[in-house]
Structure formats: structure tokens, C-alpha cells
Scaffold this motif. Sequence first.
Motif: not given
Length: 621
Positions: A373-379, A382-386
Motif C-alpha cells: 500500500d505504501e509503495v502504491d501510495e507513494r507512486r 509522486e505522480r500527482e506532485l509532478r
Amino acid sequence: MTTANSYGQAPAVSTPEGTVVDATGASAARPDASWPVLGLRLSRRVLRRLVLVLPPLAVLAAAVLAADWAEERSRERSDAGARERLTLYRETILRELEKYRYLPYIVARDPRAVGVLSDPAQTDAANRFLKDLAATTGADALYVMDRNGLTVAASNFDTANSFMGRNYAFRPYFQAALDGEEGRFFAVGATTGEPGFFFARSTPSGVRPRGVVVVKVDMDRLERNWLEGGETVIVTDVHGVVFLGTRDDWRYASIAPLDDMVVAAIRSDRQYGGERLQSLQEGPAHATDLEIGGTAYRQARLRVGLLDWSIHYFTPLAEVRAPRRTVWAAAFALILVYAVALLFLRSRRLGRVTAGLRQDAASLRDLNRRLVDEVDERRRVERELRETQADLARASRLAAVGQMSAAVAHELNQPLAALGMFVSGARLYHQRGEAAEVLENLDEIDALRLRMASLTQELKRFARPGESRIETVDLRDCLKTSAKLVRPRVEETGVALHLHLTSADLLATTAPLRVEQVLVNLIRNAIDACQGEAEPRVEARAWSEGGSAMIEVADNGAGIPEELRERIFEPFFTTKPAAAGLGLGLAISARIVEDLGGGLSVRGGRSGGACFVLSLPLARQ
């Protein structure tokens, strides 16, 4: 034990091995009841193992479908994003070139530049004119060629790589201009070795041309802006040769192999000098997926609409296929969780796992789930931040462009109005035969021209005010100059303008042009505010107070309501009618004064109108 049957047959002997032996020594086999039980147990074990294997197989099958679906969605998103970025990059190219497209047309009709074609004695004057024009417009070079292609005037006449005396008749833009068309061509300079885009026009228009005017545009600034985006973008010509982009190692190489005729045509035009024109890859240039330098890319293309150029956007396939890896990671995580669960159940069933081991297995499962879940959430974050950063950068650039455009229009309206008044006065004096007054008005017009040029430079520095020229100046002179600049407006409106200056010097170390810019804006606003009065009057005072120079501009108009004074310095806020102002003057003035270390405030005037007070620190003795 020996037994006998009732039919008088020989007795039989039972042996421990379960075999029946008769009296003659013959033996007979007897079926064992344990074989069916053993077969049933084996069947159940195989069936149970098959049942245990089915969930992982189902997860793997679902992962195959989900990975394909996720990669397809990723390709669609990547292609959509690439199309948006390509549209933006295409607009930057066209916008950059359109700024200079008009120059050859205008210069070809200016006798200061093309007069050298008929009178070689005008060479020095034409060279200086072209040099000044190139510096003003930002063009890399401006030059004039006769109808044989020989350069007779150039903006870089005083440099080591001057175009003077060079013949460029072999360039396609020269022949196109002679044919009455607009010459357009991108090439590496035959003299300087520096690449650029060339616009060309013949002179004069509509008759047999006597020569050609050319402007060279440097594309380095455009490439530097692209590099800041960190993306892989290139521009190719009609043959597929890369001449612009963010990859220097791809420059002057082709997307696909070139045939010998194309290479010979490029060599004849000397478009790219002596470059090798090697191919980046062996596949077709229009392929969506291709490999360059050992890296696989997904390519998106868009026509620029200029000279059959194409702009390419490359996305590494590793990024496109990232969702597939995520799906497989999730599938293996599920299988791992399933395996852990099986081991846990088996350990419970066999009773060989302690309570502590069961707790550890549960913690491991929870940790695995949290990790996925953490890997999915972090990705996702990061995508939304970019995406958010890209949107903010785009919005910031658009807002800056809009504000600066409005600021340019607002700040140039004042000198332009004064320029119109001086032109009208010069015409009137000319009709009367008053030559001295005409010359005086021409001097004023030239001063306003210089001021407008300085204003444009100052507006460039609006975001970097520290670059303005700083000197020690008497602020009384700044006030007098500002009053002189608004004199046409005073005469037009009939407003009485009075200056009250102290006899002592008001020396300040500041930027005089920016101070005059603020004072002109304040005086013009005061004139506009009191036009409706019976006896409109504007008073400007200057004095020193506590180590600061104070300049007050007051009018006898309607004034500014108390509730609006806090907003009067906000950008685009104005009390004037919609067509009378943009609301940028006071915002820019406040910014200028703040950058100069002073202050700008508003209060009620002694005559009932508004009173603006400008304070600047006096120069140290």
C-alpha cells in the motif's frame, strides 16, 4: 492350523503371510484390503494439492490480464500527455519565430538599410543601422545581399566572422526571396558555424528585385528553456534530420537512414556543414516504439507547420511499463500472502508452531500489505506532485506573460500620449513657420523615444529590480522632469499644476528613471481625478524630513473612500471606469518604491481630494 473341508479335499494350511497353501504344495493369492485405502488416500492428497495450487494460478492469470490492461492505460496516458507537451513545444517554436518574421519585410522597405544597393557610399550608415536594429530586436544577425548573393551590409560588420563580402547565393532562402516568396531556412552558418533560422525578403516588392534582406534567428534560448523541463524533445526537418532539441548527442543525426540523394541535396545546400548525418536507429522514423542508443522509447510526433518540420517527444518505455511491474509486484505479494497463510494454517493444523511464531507470521503479513500500500501510495503522490508542479509552472508563466503585457501597454501609454501632443505641436509650428519651436518639439520627441526605450528595459527588469541604474540625483530635478512629461496632458485638460520645491538639495542615491516613472503616474492619476471640478488643481510638494526625502502629490478631486485605500495598490484594482485604466499603475509604482527602499502611501488631501506621499531615503553625506 490344519483344516479340512466337508467335501473331502486335501486340507489347507494358513500361513502368516496370508497365502493359502494346499496339501500338494500349491499356493493361491488372496486380495489385500489395504490397496483400495492407499489409493484413496493418494487421490485425496493430489486433489488437495491441486486445490491449493489453484488460487496462485488464478492470481497469475489475473495478473497477466491486469498487467496488459495497466500497460495499455499507461500508454494512453503517456500518449495523451505527450500530445499536450508537443502542442506546447510547437507553440513555443512558432511564437519565437513569429517575433522576427516581420523584420525582413520591414527592413526591405527602409532606405536606411537597402539604400546601399544603389549607393555603395551608404555602406557604413547601413551597417550601423542594421547593428542597432539587431541589438534592439534581439536578432542574431541582419544583412543585405545584392541580387548576385554578395553581402553588402551586415549587422556584424565589425566582428571577426563578419558577413561582409560573403556570397550566400547557394542558400535556398536567397533564391526563394528573389522569386518573390518569403525565404525560410534552418542551417548551420557557413561563416560563423553557428546554427540559426533565416527569414529573407526581396527589395523592392512587386518589381525586379535589386537585393535580398535576411534576418538570422538564434534558437539557443529556446533550447535552454526546453532543457529546464528535463524532457526528451527534438525537432527534425523534412528529411528527418535532428537540428534542434534537448539531446546534443542526437544533433545532426537522422531518425532513420537517409538515402544518397537526400544526403547529396543537404550537402549541396551546405545546410549542416560537414556533419556526418548518421542514423540514430535502423527502423522507420514513424515507428511508435523504437530503440536509440540501447534505450527503448515511445515516440509521439507532431507537425510544426513550418517547412515540413516535425517535433518528436520521447518517453522511456521503462516509464510506460512501470504499471506492469506494479501489477506483478502486487500479484507476487498476494501469492506471498497466500503462501504465508497456507503455512500458517498448516502450522496450526500440525500443531508445531508456537503462539509467538503465529504472531510473527501475522506481523509479516501486515507488513507486506502495508509495504504494498505504501509503495502504491507513494507512486500516486509522486505522480500527482509532478503533475501539480507542471500545472503551477505553466500557470505561473502564463500569468507572468499576461501581467507583463498589460504592464507594457500601461507604461507606454503615457509617453505615447505626450508624443502625440508634441507631434501635433510640431505640425502647428511648421505651418506657422516657427522653425525654432519645431526643433524644440523634435528634441522633446527624441527624448520621449529614448525614454520609451528605457521604459521597455525597465519593464524587463520588473522581476529583477536590482539591475536598474543607481546614481545620486536631486529629487527636485526628478519632479521637474515628471511635470515636463505630463505638460501635454495638463494643457489638454486645463488642470492647474503647481510645484512647491524646497530650496535645499534633496539628494538621494536611487534609480532616477524609476522615480520619474512613479511621479508621472501619480501626477497623471491626480489630473484624471480632478477633471470634473470647477477649478481643477494638482499640487506637488518636495521637502526633507527625518533623513528622508518626501514628495507629496495632491488633487482637489473626489478623493478615495476610506474603505478602498487598503486595496488601491493591488494589481488590476482601479476606481476609474473600465475603459480608462487597467489598475496596474499604482501596483507597479508601489513595487518600484519598495524596491528602492522607500514607501508609498495615500491619505485624504487638504483640499478634499486624494494625497499620495512618496518617501525615499536621503543620500548619506
